[in-house]
Write a protein that holds these residues in place. Structure first.
Motif, short mmCIF file in Angstrom:
data_model
loop_
_atom_site.label_atom_id
_atom_site.label_comp_id
_atom_site.label_asym_id
_atom_site.label_seq_id
_atom_site.Cartn_x
_atom_site.Cartn_y
_atom_site.Cartn_z
N VAL A 22 2.79 -2.34 7.70
CA VAL A 22 1.68 -1.77 6.95
C VAL A 22 1.10 -2.81 6.00
O VAL A 22 -0.11 -3.00 5.91
N SER A 23 1.98 -3.50 5.27
CA SER A 23 1.52 -4.52 4.32
C SER A 23 0.75 -5.64 5.01
O SER A 23 -0.29 -6.09 4.54
N GLN A 24 1.27 -6.08 6.16
CA GLN A 24 0.64 -7.20 6.85
C GLN A 24 -0.65 -6.81 7.56
O GLN A 24 -1.47 -7.67 7.88
N ALA A 25 -0.84 -5.51 7.78
CA ALA A 25 -2.07 -5.05 8.44
C ALA A 25 -3.24 -4.93 7.46
O ALA A 25 -4.38 -4.77 7.88
N ILE A 26 -2.95 -5.01 6.16
CA ILE A 26 -4.02 -4.93 5.17
C ILE A 26 -4.69 -6.30 5.06
O ILE A 26 -4.03 -7.31 4.80
N PRO A 27 -6.01 -6.35 5.30
CA PRO A 27 -6.72 -7.64 5.24
C PRO A 27 -6.52 -8.32 3.89
O PRO A 27 -6.51 -7.66 2.84
N GLU A 28 -6.36 -9.62 3.92
CA GLU A 28 -6.15 -10.38 2.69
C GLU A 28 -7.35 -10.21 1.75
O GLU A 28 -8.50 -10.32 2.17
N GLY A 29 -7.07 -9.90 0.50
CA GLY A 29 -8.13 -9.73 -0.48
C GLY A 29 -8.70 -8.33 -0.55
O GLY A 29 -9.60 -8.06 -1.36
N ASP A 30 -8.19 -7.40 0.29
CA ASP A 30 -8.68 -6.03 0.27
C ASP A 30 -7.92 -5.25 -0.80
O ASP A 30 -6.83 -4.75 -0.57
N SER A 31 -8.51 -5.15 -1.97
CA SER A 31 -7.85 -4.49 -3.10
C SER A 31 -7.96 -2.98 -3.05
O SER A 31 -7.36 -2.28 -3.87
N ASP A 32 -8.73 -2.46 -2.10
CA ASP A 32 -8.90 -1.00 -1.99
C ASP A 32 -7.74 -0.34 -1.25
O ASP A 32 -7.64 0.89 -1.24
N LEU A 33 -6.91 -1.13 -0.61
CA LEU A 33 -5.79 -0.58 0.15
C LEU A 33 -4.48 -0.99 -0.49
O LEU A 33 -4.27 -2.16 -0.82
N ASP A 34 -3.58 -0.03 -0.66
CA ASP A 34 -2.26 -0.29 -1.24
C ASP A 34 -1.20 0.16 -0.24
O ASP A 34 -1.16 1.33 0.14
N ALA A 35 -0.35 -0.76 0.18
CA ALA A 35 0.64 -0.46 1.21
C ALA A 35 1.59 0.66 0.79
O ALA A 35 1.90 1.55 1.59
N ASP A 36 2.05 0.63 -0.46
CA ASP A 36 2.98 1.66 -0.92
C ASP A 36 2.33 3.03 -0.93
O ASP A 36 2.95 4.03 -0.55
N GLU A 37 1.08 3.10 -1.36
CA GLU A 37 0.38 4.38 -1.40
C GLU A 37 0.18 4.93 0.02
O GLU A 37 0.34 6.13 0.27
N ILE A 38 -0.20 4.04 0.95
CA ILE A 38 -0.40 4.46 2.33
C ILE A 38 0.91 4.99 2.91
O ILE A 38 0.95 6.06 3.52
N TRP A 39 1.99 4.25 2.71
CA TRP A 39 3.28 4.63 3.26
C TRP A 39 3.74 5.97 2.67
O TRP A 39 4.16 6.87 3.41
N THR A 40 3.67 6.10 1.35
CA THR A 40 4.15 7.31 0.70
C THR A 40 3.34 8.53 1.09
O THR A 40 3.90 9.62 1.28
N SER A 41 2.05 8.37 1.23
CA SER A 41 1.18 9.50 1.55
C SER A 41 1.44 10.04 2.95
O SER A 41 1.21 11.22 3.22
N ILE A 42 1.94 9.18 3.84
CA ILE A 42 2.14 9.59 5.23
C ILE A 42 3.61 9.82 5.57
O ILE A 42 3.97 10.83 6.17
N VAL A 43 4.45 8.90 5.15
CA VAL A 43 5.88 8.99 5.51
C VAL A 43 6.68 9.69 4.43
O VAL A 43 7.62 10.43 4.73
N GLY A 44 6.31 9.46 3.16
CA GLY A 44 7.05 10.06 2.08
C GLY A 44 8.07 9.12 1.52
O GLY A 44 8.26 8.02 1.99
#
Length: 242
Positions: free
Chosen positions: A220-242
């Protein structure tokens, strides 16, 4: 946009299904970096370099589109895709739901044949890691997980996980970076195998969860484009996986 260059070898003469050969050729080209994500290719171009008709090429690409590896565009064009961060988290949520019960069942029914197969596969993984062969490592990794799923005695789960792993296959080798080497990934599998071998049902689930969560979070972290501050890996993971 002009079509990307394709430098592939013509398909060998074979009695097998041409569609399956095309699928293998495309996957190999992606693994070797000869076909790149985001670049536009064409059905005509691929058929020409492989030396076959367009029909089996279209059939193969339709199969690859089903698992999310390519996307068709207008005028017979297509592009190789990389999964988006949210899609990866969703994939691992499903994998956790299917592979944790499989690990428990494998531990509860750890036959000598299963234990030997797991240790043999892990040895092959370790050898590939030592050689720095990411492609071969990924193949043995896939086989080890499939052995556990097979021991879970649910063929539908095996098929689903296989399809999901195809969807993240393009990112598989990239989980080995400066912070997580092939040896590190290999080491994550050892507690799973040890627990299954010992018949430790709870331990097998805990170890499998740790491995899948670590892998999923990296992807998930590596799929976020470099410099994209609108995406947070931890938030994405927690919102979907918990």
């Amino acid at each position: 946009m002009a079509d990307g260059l394709l430098e592939l070898e013509p398909l060998p003469s074979s009695p097998g299904r041409r569609m399956e050969l095309v699928i293998t050729a495309v996957r190999t080209a992606i693994d070797q970096g000869r076909m790149k994500p985001g670049v536009k290719y064409s059905v005509y171009q691929l058929a020409e370099v492989l030396g076959i008709s367009r029909t089996p090429v279209r059939e193969a690409l339709l199969r690859l589109e089903e698992v999310g590896l390519i996307k068709f565009e207008a005028r017979q064009g297509f592009r190789i895709l990389l999964p988006q961060p949210r899609e990866i988290a969703e994939i691992f949520a499903v994998r956790l739901a299917l592979e944790l019960p499989a690990a428990r069942k494998a531990a509860a029914n750890a036959t000598p044949a299963l234990v030997n197969a797991l240790h043999e596969q892990h040895t092959l993984m370790r050898q590939a890691a030592a050689a720095g062969d990411e492609t071969l490592f990924a193949q043995h990794d896939l086989r080890l997980h499939d052995l556990i799923l097979q021991a879970g005695n649910n063929s539908r789960s095996r098929a689903i996980v296989k399809s999901l792993r195809e969807a993240t296959r393009l990112l598989g080798a990239s989980t080995a970076d400066t912070t997580r080497t092939l040896a590190d990934i290999d080491a994550e599998h050892l507690p799973v195998i040890v627990a299954i071998t010992a018949g430790d049902v709870e331990g097998a689930e805990v170890a499998m969860r740790a491995h899948l969560v670590n892998t999923g979070r990296h992807l998930v972290s590596q799929a976020i484009p470099e410099g994209d501050s609108d995406l947070d890996a931890d938030e994405i993971w927690t919102s979907i996986v918990g």
